[in-house]
Design a protein around this motif. Structure first.
Motif, PDB file in Angstrom:
ATOM      1  N   GLY A  78       0.939  -1.198  -0.353  1.00  0.00           N
ATOM      2  CA  GLY A  78      -0.397  -0.200  -0.130  1.00  0.00           C
ATOM      3  C   GLY A  78       0.796   1.074   0.198  1.00  0.00           C
ATOM      4  N   THR A  79       2.232   0.877  -0.262  1.00  0.00           N
ATOM      5  CA  THR A  79       2.892   2.312   0.037  1.00  0.00           C
ATOM      6  C   THR A  79       3.343   2.919  -1.538  1.00  0.00           C
ATOM      7  OG1 THR A  79       5.137   0.853  -0.296  1.00  0.00           O
ATOM      8  CG2 THR A  79       4.546   1.790   2.426  1.00  0.00           C
ATOM      9  N   GLY A 123      -5.021  -1.113 -13.320  1.00  0.00           N
ATOM     10  CA  GLY A 123      -4.339  -2.549 -12.716  1.00  0.00           C
ATOM     11  C   GLY A 123      -5.426  -2.636 -11.904  1.00  0.00           C
ATOM     12  N   ARG A 124      -5.836  -3.381 -11.086  1.00  0.00           N
ATOM     13  CA  ARG A 124      -6.745  -4.063 -10.114  1.00  0.00           C
ATOM     14  C   ARG A 124      -5.767  -4.688  -8.847  1.00  0.00           C
ATOM     15  NH1 ARG A 124     -12.004  -6.640 -10.858  1.00  0.00           N
ATOM     16  NH2 ARG A 124     -10.548  -7.847 -12.134  1.00  0.00           N
ATOM     17  N   ILE A 125      -6.036  -4.905  -7.658  1.00  0.00           N
ATOM     18  CA  ILE A 125      -5.551  -5.380  -6.967  1.00  0.00           C
ATOM     19  C   ILE A 125      -6.713  -5.415  -5.728  1.00  0.00           C
ATOM     20  CG2 ILE A 125      -4.670  -4.804  -4.375  1.00  0.00           C
ATOM     21  CD1 ILE A 125      -2.734  -3.005  -4.729  1.00  0.00           C
ATOM     22  N   ALA A 126      -7.248  -6.650  -5.835  1.00  0.00           N
ATOM     23  CA  ALA A 126      -8.143  -7.636  -5.153  1.00  0.00           C
ATOM     24  C   ALA A 126      -7.741  -8.308  -4.001  1.00  0.00           C
ATOM     25  CB  ALA A 126      -8.854  -8.283  -5.608  1.00  0.00           C
ATOM     26  N   ILE A 127      -8.404  -8.023  -2.850  1.00  0.00           N
ATOM     27  CA  ILE A 127      -7.786  -8.717  -1.309  1.00  0.00           C
ATOM     28  C   ILE A 127      -9.058  -9.755  -1.034  1.00  0.00           C
ATOM     29  CG2 ILE A 127      -7.439  -8.490   1.361  1.00  0.00           C
ATOM     30  CD1 ILE A 127      -5.491  -7.001  -1.171  1.00  0.00           C
ATOM     31  N   ARG A 128      -9.177 -10.999  -0.303  1.00  0.00           N
ATOM     32  CA  ARG A 128      -9.928 -11.651   0.315  1.00  0.00           C
ATOM     33  C   ARG A 128     -11.472 -11.452  -1.750  1.00  0.00           C
ATOM     34  NH1 ARG A 128      -9.054  -9.502   4.484  1.00  0.00           N
ATOM     35  NH2 ARG A 128      -7.249 -11.050   6.110  1.00  0.00           N
ATOM     36  N   GLU A 144     -10.485  -0.052  -4.081  1.00  0.00           N
ATOM     37  CA  GLU A 144     -10.419   1.175  -4.480  1.00  0.00           C
ATOM     38  C   GLU A 144      -9.388   2.177  -4.149  1.00  0.00           C
ATOM     39  OE1 GLU A 144     -11.751   1.894  -7.448  1.00  0.00           O
ATOM     40  OE2 GLU A 144     -12.759  -0.087  -7.318  1.00  0.00           O
ATOM     41  N   ASN A 145      -9.532   2.226  -2.396  1.00  0.00           N
ATOM     42  CA  ASN A 145      -8.767   3.373  -1.643  1.00  0.00           C
ATOM     43  C   ASN A 145      -7.596   2.665  -1.307  1.00  0.00           C
ATOM     44  OD1 ASN A 145      -9.595   5.661  -2.967  1.00  0.00           O
ATOM     45  ND2 ASN A 145     -10.847   5.560  -2.628  1.00  0.00           N
ATOM     46  N   ARG A 171      -5.299   0.994   5.066  1.00  0.00           N
ATOM     47  CA  ARG A 171      -5.846  -0.348   4.633  1.00  0.00           C
ATOM     48  C   ARG A 171      -4.878  -1.493   5.001  1.00  0.00           C
ATOM     49  NH1 ARG A 171     -10.681  -1.659   4.780  1.00  0.00           N
ATOM     50  NH2 ARG A 171     -11.666  -2.440   2.913  1.00  0.00           N
ATOM     51  N   ALA A 172      -4.139  -1.887   4.241  1.00  0.00           N
ATOM     52  CA  ALA A 172      -4.186  -3.232   4.263  1.00  0.00           C
ATOM     53  C   ALA A 172      -3.255  -3.676   5.740  1.00  0.00           C
ATOM     54  CB  ALA A 172      -2.024  -3.022   3.248  1.00  0.00           C
TER      55      ALA A 172
END
Lengths: 324, 488, 315
Positions: free
Chosen positions: B56-57, B63-68, B73-74, B79-80
């Motif tokens: 998250g730094t 591209g997309r990051i998806a967690i679980r 989005e932000n 958040r991480a």
């Protein structure tokens, strides 16, 4: 500071480094002891309840101003206005606080707020603190002169009563110094938020990464500096009984010197409240009683402060070199 | 890839651009629960950028990051952390003036109130005991008193402590770089146990043995792309090395130097690192181009600096002609950001640019114009600010500064970082011409292709020279082989 | 052409604008009376700020953390040294000025020695040194009743067409300083060190020597200022330099020199000095009290640095 002595660390490297740090931490106490011993040798009668009360008469305001400076230095900044701020507080104390206590208290609280705002300004605009505080030193002096154009006024009676307190056995200045040192030590070195405050000087990036607001930390530290500046000005007027716009001017440099003598460093959040108080006491003793006993003319007393500072810094460089 | 497991993190087509440089060029990959992923790649392959994006730094450019399974989005550090993703950065993020327990408190807002010191000390002690039995670290130790290895242990252990936020994925970037074999083994064993409880871990290491022994899957990166993902069992050392190095080389420089049997001129430089235990030393003669290879940060720059400051370096270094240095880290070591291009070039040669006591603007302009032509700096006016140039052209200005000076020895500290290929080819030609004219070049580079221009290459590992390859012997495989040590 | 455009886009022009506005406000208040005399007086006083300002500018330009806090003590000591050596005789004026320069140079060199040998930040080094210098001054200058030689005192006051000769000479001096800054290896090196000390070292700049010379130069200018002040105010005084702690830093910052180092400005020092002096004159003319004067001075300095700020700190 004390933990390192009590709890043995099984690691050799950490031990020797800790020993060097201990040695450095002992320097303030050592230099203080040296000055006391020198005085005892020159004039044994000075080592008495009455002698210490007299010699350390002005040590408490100096110690409080040093603590104020220490909070600012803990955040890698420097306050060149603390001296005139102390003078300003003195003037308010000798006038408003006596004549209209509520207004006086509000003014003093407001000035602490100004300090907090300065911290925010310096952080948000990324300003050099020494220029900002140099400018502020004029502001405080101007306000002080406006409050009290000529030396005068009178300390509130309750304040005179507090600083005139004569406890049994231990002279008041020493008792007060111990109380101040312990309270600030607890607040800054032992509480959980104190660790965050000090961390802001050590590695602000890491603090930010862990989700702490550096702005809030800086405002807190500057507000604490303002608070202790207020306490310093109040006790100073309590002791001298009258206000004077120029009374605190010398405190700026004394306070910086006290922090450095007390083992503080300009960057890296390395400060020690106990050391700072000891440094202030050393300066207070060395500044006049010692030199008077040594028959050093008063002309050279300021120089003595400079020499003590340089000697202590040189000693610290030697110790740090051995650490490597 | 046998049983489909739920994934913790999933990246789809993630790109990260720094100016014209594509540090990440469309990365797709995912981390499943209960697995340890090994991430390998040569310097600049994009590992660090990928890791910073996950932590998250750094925000991805595309591209997309998806967690679980939920697209974020932000995405940010906070958040991480709230989602249970932690990262141990290579540069230490401890406060050196605080104790170990206090540093633990920095990461856990809930450690407060009465007895926080005791709880914090207990938390970190328990984790240190669990990961590194017999560690010898006391929670009250001040971090600046600890050795670098112990600091790393604290940093790693701190990342695994849990209070309020969950902990599902820990990213470890070279976690063993400062640890001895014993503690490194303890850590890797712990990582295996951690993974077996259903948590996940990304392990970045240049010790291929560590990766092969501990990872479930291995991700190989090159040039900002993932070039291979496979079960660890399907890799061996050779396959890893070839995948990292890549089979398809970039176009070889057209004028691949004819192997001239060079007449060795007089010796210009002799240097050895203080840490070198055997008698190996770096030697360079007039007109030679000497390569310094190996992974980044293994003592190449230090040796260059000790040659630069030969007087302070003492008996280990001997230099017989004036020296100039071309910095690779332009912002911190090279550029004067408030100056024009011309002034930036002239600073090393001021004594020659004078008329009497004063610097002559005419001579300064002449020098600037001459080098603008010679090295091809693309700018309408050499009086423009240096920052108006692209990175590659800034680097050319730094080359001009060194080559325009009276120096006979030119040190190059990985100067082609982030420089486009066109600029590179122009500079290569210039270097060869200057060497022919008798200048000596010491060239530290992390790009193996560039070593082909060198007469001799010294490979560095852990601050010392571990191999010396002559022209013709230099191949990417050989350099990588020497740079990565066999055992951990 | 580009140079003319550069002149009007530089921030220091605003210090002259500020000085002019303040002057206008003042003569409007007096109804146009004494405008010329006011400028003459302002030029005389601005000279002292400019001289120390130039020294402080070179030091501050060395980059974050560099500042000379020993100027007031240095100036006080040099004023006493100059008066003692001159001993009221016109024939010894040159000797006295040389002695003041030497005293200042010694202070500056001592400052750098402390910075270098004890590896302490310049702020605390110059501060400790100033304690000692201050004491030397008190001991040496106590009860010093020597008047400046008449020729020297006249020199500091003589005017030509309403312009103080000292101001003309100082203009020449600042032109020289500007040449040293922009056209000599010394100035280039200072600017390079201030932008990036490490890059300067790697580009072959002799960092240690340049820093040493800069602190010595700043000390020398402080010494010169002490001698001139003693001539102007008819005698040496321990506190004669006190106001130059703040004003030397203030004129540098207001004049457009970057506190982050590496960017210096000489004309701006003149503008800022005139601005500060005229500001005081204006406040005096308006008849405000000393308190308001100090308050406004402080607020203006904080305001200017806030407006110009956004750069890395001095420490």
């Amino acid at each position: 500071m004390t933990d390192a002595v009590v709890e043995p660390s099984s690691s050799r490297a950490a031990n020797s480094a800790a020993r060097a740090r201990m040695l450095r931490a002992m320097l303030p106490a050592l230099s203080f002891a040296l000055v006391v011993i020198a005085i005892a040798w020159l004039n044994p009668r000075a080592i008495s309840y009455f002698g210490f009360s007299l010699m350390l008469n002005l040590a408490i305001p100096i110690a409080l101003a040093t603590i104020a400076q220490m909070f600012v230095i803990a955040s890698n900044e420097l306050d060149l206005s603390i001296g005139t701020f102390v003078g300003f507080v003195g003037c308010v104390t000798a006038t408003w606080l006596r004549d209209a206590p509520l207004v006086g208290a509000l003014i003093l609280l407001g000035s602490i707020g100004v300090y907090a705002l300065l911290g925010a300004l310096i952080h948000l605009r990324n300003l050099p603190s020494i220029v900002v505080t140099l400018g502020m030193s004029f502001v405080w002096q101007g306000l002080a002169i406006l409050t009290l154009p000529t030396p005068g006024g009178k300390a509130p009676d309750w304040l005179s009563a507090i600083v005139g307190f004569k406890p049994p056995f231990i002279p008041f200045p020493i008792l007060a110094a111990i109380v101040i040192a312990l309270i600030v030590h607890f607040g800054l070195m032992r509480t959980s938020y104190g660790a965050i405050l000090r961390g802001s000087g050590g590695n602000p990036v890491a603090l930010g990464r862990a989700g702490w607001s550096i702005l809030r930390v800086k405002m807190t530290l500057f507000a604490l500096a303002g608070l202790f500046g207020v306490l310093s000005g109040m006790t100073l007027v309590g002791i001298t009984t009258a206000g004077d716009a120029n009374i605190g001017n010398g405190y700026t440099l004394l306070a910086i010197a006290g922090v450095i003598l007390g083992g503080g460093e300009f960057v890296g959040g390395r400060v020690s409240p106990i050391g700072a108080v000891l440094g202030a006491l050393t300066l207070a003793l060395a500044a006049s009683p010692l030199l008077t006993f040594m028959k050093i003319p008063p002309d050279w007393q300021v120089a003595a402060n400079g020499v003590i500072l340089i000697v202590v810094l040189a000693a610290r460089v030697l110790i740090s070199r051995r650490e490597r | 890839m046998s049983v489909p497991r739920s994934n913790i993190v999933r990246l789809d087509g993630v790109e990260k651009h720094f100016g014209a440089v594509r540090a990440l060029d469309g990365v797709d990959f995912q981390v499943d629960t209960g697995e340890c992923i090994g991430l390998v790649g040569h310097n600049g392959a994009g590992k660090s950028t990928l890791m910073n994006t996950l932590a998250g730094t750094l925000a991805p450019s595309r591209g997309r990051i998806a967690i679980r399974g939920t697209v974020e989005e932000n995405y940010s550090v906070i958040r991480a952390q709230r989602l249970g993703i932690r990262c141990v950065f290579q540069e230490l993020s401890l406060c050196p003036n605080l104790s170990v327990a206090e540093n633990t408190r920095v990461n856990h807002a809930s450690l407060k109130g009465f007895g926080w010191r005791r709880r914090s000390a207990a938390l970190i002690s328990a984790k240190l005991d669990e990961i590194f039995p017999g560690h010898g670290i006391d929670p009250s130790d001040v971090v600046s008193d600890l050795s670098i290895g112990k600091r790393q242990m604290v940093e790693v252990a701190r990342a695994f402590t849990v209070t309020e936020a969950p902990l599902d994925l820990v990213i470890l970037d070279e976690p063993t770089s400062s640890l001895d074999a014993h503690t490194a083994g303890q850590l890797l064993a712990f990582v295996r146990r951690f993974v077996e409880t259903g948590k996940s871990c990304i392990l970045i290491s240049h010790l291929l043995g560590e990766i092969l022994d501990n990872a479930d899957r291995i991700v190989v990166m090159r040039d900002g792309k993932v070039v291979a993902i496979d079960n660890a069992s399907s890799f061996d050392r050779t396959r890893l090395v070839t995948t990292m190095g890549g089979g398809n080389h970039a176009e070889k420089p057209a004028t691949r130097a004819e192997t001239i049997a060079k007449q060795a001129g007089p010796q210009r430089v002799r240097a050895r690192s203080g840490r070198q235990t055997d008698s190996t030393e770096l030697v360079a003669h007039e007109g030679e181009i000497i390569g310094l290879a190996g992974l980044a940060g293994h003592g190449q720059t230090e040796l260059l600096l000790s040659i630069f400051d030969a007087r302070a370096a003492g008996r280990n270094v001997e230099v017989t002609a004036p020296v100039a240095l071309v910095a690779g880290d332009r912002q911190t070591d090279g550029i004067f950001a408030q100056w024009s291009i011309g002034k930036n070039i002239g600073i090393r040669s001021l004594t020659r640019l004078r008329n009497g006591l004063l610097i002559s603007p005419r001579k300064e302009n002449e020098m600037a114009e001459a080098w603008k032509k010679k090295i091809g700096i693309r700018t309408p006016d050499m009086n423009n600010n240096i920052l108006s140039l692209s990175g590659g052209n800034q680097q050319k200005a730094l080359f001009a500064r060194a080559l325009g000076s009276d120096a006979r020895i030119i040190l190059m500290d990985d100067p082609m970082r982030g420089v486009d290929i066109g600029t590179k080819l122009e500079v290569y030609d210039l270097i060869r011409d200057e060497a022919k004219a008798g200048r000596t070049f010491l060239w530290y580079t992390t790009e193996t292709d560039e070593l082909e221009h060198c007469d001799r290459v010294y490979v560095f590992r852990s601050g010392v020279i571990v191999a010396s390859l002559n022209r013709g012997e230099v191949t990417e495989e050989k350099v990588i082989q020497s740079s990565f040590s066999e055992a951990s | 052409m580009t140079q003319i455009r550069a002149v009007f886009s530089t921030p220091w022009i605003w210090s002259f604008v500020g000085a002019f506005v303040v002057w206008l406000a003042t003569i409007t208040f007096t109804g146009g009376v004494g405008g010329g005399g006011m400028l003459t007086a302002a030029l005389s006083l601005a000279v002292f700020m400019v001289i120390v300002g130039v020294g402080q500018m070179f030091v501050i330009t060395l980059g974050p953390g560099n500042v000379d806090l020993s100027l007031p003590a240095n100036i006080g000591l040099a004023s006493a040294v100059a008066m003692t050596v001159m001993n009221g005789q016109d024939s010894r004026i040159a000797l006295g000025i040389l002695a003041a320069l030497a005293s200042g140079a010694a202070v500056g060199a001592a400052n750098y020695m402390l910075i270098w040998a004890l590896r302490i930040p310049p702020i605390i080094a110059t501060l400790s040194a100033s304690f000692i210098i201050h004491s030397i001054d008190i001991a040496f200058g106590r009860g010093l009743q020597i008047k400046p030689p008449p020729g020297f005192a006249d020199f500091t006051n003589v005017q030509f067409l309403g312009i103080p000769v000292m101001a003309m000479l100082t203009v020449l001096f600042t032109i020289g300083a500007g040449i040293a800054l922009n056209r000599m290896i010394y100035g280039r090196s200072v600017l390079a060190i201030g932008q990036n000390l490490r890059a300067a070292w790697l580009a072959g700049v002799n960092v240690g020597w340049i820093r040493f010379f800069t602190y010595t130069l700043c000390g020398m200018l402080g010494g010169l200022n002490g001698a001139l002040l003693a001539g102007y105010f008819r005698g040496a005084n321990v506190d004669i330099g006190n106001e130059y702690l703040l004003s030397s830093i203030a004129v540098v910052v207001i004049g457009g020199t970057s506190v982050a180092g590496g960017k210096a400005n000489i004309p701006g020092i003149w503008g800022a000095s005139l601005f500060l002096v005229l500001l005081l004159t204006m406040l005096n003319t308006f008849g405000v009290s000393a308190g308001v004067r100090l308050l406004l001075t402080g607020l203006i300095i904080v305001g200017v640095i806030t407006a110009a700020g956004g750069e890395k700190s001095l420490r």
